[in-house]
Design a protein around this motif. Structure first.
Motif, PDB file in Angstrom:
ATOM      1  N   ASP A   1      -7.569   1.633  -8.047  1.00 39.61           N
ATOM      2  CA  ASP A   1      -7.863   2.504  -6.911  1.00 39.61           C
ATOM      3  C   ASP A   1      -7.004   3.754  -7.085  1.00 39.61           C
ATOM      4  O   ASP A   1      -5.781   3.700  -6.966  1.00 39.61           O
ATOM      5  CB  ASP A   1      -7.527   1.808  -5.594  1.00 39.61           C
TER       6      ASP A   1
ATOM      7  N   ASN B   1     -12.091   4.073  -5.969  1.00 38.47           N
ATOM      8  CA  ASN B   1     -11.651   2.685  -6.106  1.00 38.47           C
ATOM      9  C   ASN B   1     -12.582   1.881  -7.010  1.00 38.47           C
ATOM     10  O   ASN B   1     -12.594   0.649  -6.966  1.00 38.47           O
ATOM     11  CB  ASN B   1     -11.559   2.015  -4.734  1.00 38.47           C
TER      12      ASN B   1
ATOM     13  N   THR C   1      -6.063   7.549  -5.907  1.00 37.24           N
ATOM     14  CA  THR C   1      -6.162   8.497  -4.803  1.00 37.24           C
ATOM     15  C   THR C   1      -6.241   9.923  -5.350  1.00 37.24           C
ATOM     16  O   THR C   1      -5.962  10.185  -6.522  1.00 37.24           O
ATOM     17  CB  THR C   1      -4.959   8.365  -3.855  1.00 37.24           C
TER      18      THR C   1
ATOM     19  N   ASP D   1       0.818  -1.211   0.000  1.00 42.54           N
ATOM     20  CA  ASP D   1       0.000   0.000   0.000  1.00 42.54           C
ATOM     21  C   ASP D   1       0.852   1.261   0.000  1.00 42.54           C
ATOM     22  O   ASP D   1       0.345   2.353  -0.260  1.00 42.54           O
ATOM     23  CB  ASP D   1      -0.934   0.011   1.213  1.00 42.54           C
TER      24      ASP D   1
ATOM     25  N   GLN E   1      -8.563  -3.688 -11.893  1.00 47.03           N
ATOM     26  CA  GLN E   1      -9.358  -2.828 -11.018  1.00 47.03           C
ATOM     27  C   GLN E   1      -8.416  -1.775 -10.445  1.00 47.03           C
ATOM     28  O   GLN E   1      -7.368  -2.109  -9.903  1.00 47.03           O
ATOM     29  CB  GLN E   1      -9.997  -3.646  -9.891  1.00 47.03           C
TER      30      GLN E   1
END
Length: 451
Positions: free
Chosen positions: A402, A378, A404, A62, A400
């Motif tokens: 995500d 997301n 920010t 992450d 997929q």
């Protein structure tokens, strides 16, 4: 009898030089046990952390560049830089710059210091330089220690950039160093805010906490889908904009703007702290400078600076949106996929292909096509298509995303399994991490020039 009378000349007390005052203040700072403990921690803890995490099977994916800590020693310093910009450096500036003036209020030693130095101007300069020296020492420890830990644990290997291109070890080292150098500007801005809080708020604990609170507010603001001009106007934006150094071509405009804005904030806050310090009434032992005028003089100019900076950047960048658009996302995913596909091809000992031969293209939707494909979230879904020489069929892979608010995206592979469906790929020499399973990228928030 003749008497010789010597001329009676009154002794003149000259102010202590800035150099002597600086050495005195530096000794005062470094003699504190908490400062010594922090210095030791900054020069040892990052190396131990990077070395330990690099050997683990579970990596901090992450965190930016966290997924590459097992592959190169240059990923560790970038992980530490990301953490330091959010948490470590704001706390360090609070402990050093945020307390350098307030400590004299708590101890009641201002009159003794003024008698010894005999110049409020030189006292301010000496304290500011001493605190800056300690902060730079702490920052250097974080950078050097994390780099040494990564190189010892993993080695001097190439680094995968945010668009999938491979940076040779020498280029990676230079970019890592440049990223840390760019982080000096927002650190100076926080240190100047700490000086201002220490002067303006005196004994109040808020002076000590001010840099950390400002950094936390900026971090929360960066999580919101703010217009690009507002994001760039924050003095801490350079803490995240350094990631533009790891794309090809580099996304340097946001970084340069962030550095300039941070330096303007650093100069402005330092000047305000200096002016407030010179207005201080040191003859009144009950006054520590935390009056309403001090707060007003310190707060209003910074609020005005923020408003003026937003107005200037809004006019220069001509962007009133969050800057995340469908075309930019598709281009970023296509570029990263094409670069990383070549890395996977080399792992599997397949015939090499170029990005031009692959002709990778991407089609992205947001919210299953029910919402406009703009902004963070997301719920982005992208389908990547590519071609191989001599193969009629078109390859496709699903991701997929995500994304920010600051433009970083993480693409998570969703099939087919032989391309991006598993964490590992079977190579002739054993299983290896699949570079197409998950990868990071970055969207340039500034408008793309036409033509």
């Amino acid at each position: 009898m003749t008497a010789t009378v010597a001329d009676a000349r009154p002794a003149v007390a000259h102010p202590v030089s800035v150099a002597r005052g600086y050495r005195f203040e530096l000794v005062k700072l470094t003699s504190q046990w908490r400062i010594r403990l922090i210095v030791v921690a900054c020069w040892i803890a990052p190396a131990l952390f990077v070395a330990a995490v690099s050997q683990q099977t579970s990596l901090p994916v992450d965190t930016l560049f966290g997924r590459w800590m097992h592959a190169t020693g240059w990923a560790g310093p970038l992980v530490i830089l990301g953490f330091s910009g959010n948490w470590a450096l704001p706390l360090l500036t609070s402990l050093v710059a945020g307390d350098v003036f307030a400590s004299e209020d708590r101890l009641g030693t201002w009159r003794h210091l003024l008698v010894a130095v005999r110049s409020p101007q030189r006292i301010f300069v000496a304290k500011a330089l001493a605190s800056l020296t300690v902060i730079m020492l702490l920052m250097a420890g974080l950078a050097v220690s994390s780099a040494v830990g990564g190189l010892i644990a993993v080695g001097n290997q190439p680094l995968v950039g945010l668009d999938g291109h491979l940076l040779p070890a020498g280029n990676a080292a230079g970019n890592v160093l440049l990223a840390w150098v760019c982080a000096i500007a927002p650190t100076l801005a926080l240190a100047a805010i700490g000086l201002l809080g220490s002067v303006a708020l005196g004994r109040s604990p808020m002076g000590l906490l001010l840099p950390a609170l400002v950094a936390l507010a900026m971090q929360l603001a960066q999580m919101l889908p703010l217009p690009v001009a507002v994001r760039l106007a924050l003095p801490g934006y350079a803490f995240t904009a350094w990631k533009g150094l790891f794309t090809s071509p580099g996304q340097l405009a946001p970084l340069l703007i962030g550095v300039v804005v941070s330096l303007v904030w650093a100069v402005t806050a330092t000047v305000l702290a200096y002016l407030l310090f010179l207005r201080r009434d040191f003859t009144n032992l009950t006054s520590d400078g935390s009056g309403r005028r001090a707060i007003t003089v310190g707060l209003v100019p910074l609020a005005g600076l923020l408003a003026v900076t937003i107005a200037i950047l809004a006019a220069v960048t001509a962007s009133a949106t969050a800057g995340i658009q469908q075309t930019k996302v598709e281009a970023g995913v296509s570029t990263a996929f094409a670069h990383l596909y070549r890395v996977q091809t080399k792992q599997l000992n397949r015939p090499d292909v170029t990005e031009a031969q692959l002709q990778a293209s991407t089609a992205c939707t947001k919210g299953d096509g029910k919402v406009d494909p703009v902004g963070p979230g997301n719920d982005w879904r992208c389908v990547v298509s590519w071609h191989l020489p001599g193969v009629a069929a078109t390859g496709q892979a699903i991701y997929q995303l995500d994304i920010t608010a600051d433009g970083r995206f993480m693409a998570d592979g969703d099939g087919p399994k032989e391309v991006n469906g598993f964490f590992l790929v079977r190579t002739p020499i054993g299983d290896a991490p699949n570079p197409l399973w998950q990868f990071d990228g970055n969207v340039d928030l500034l408008p793309t020039p036409k033509g």
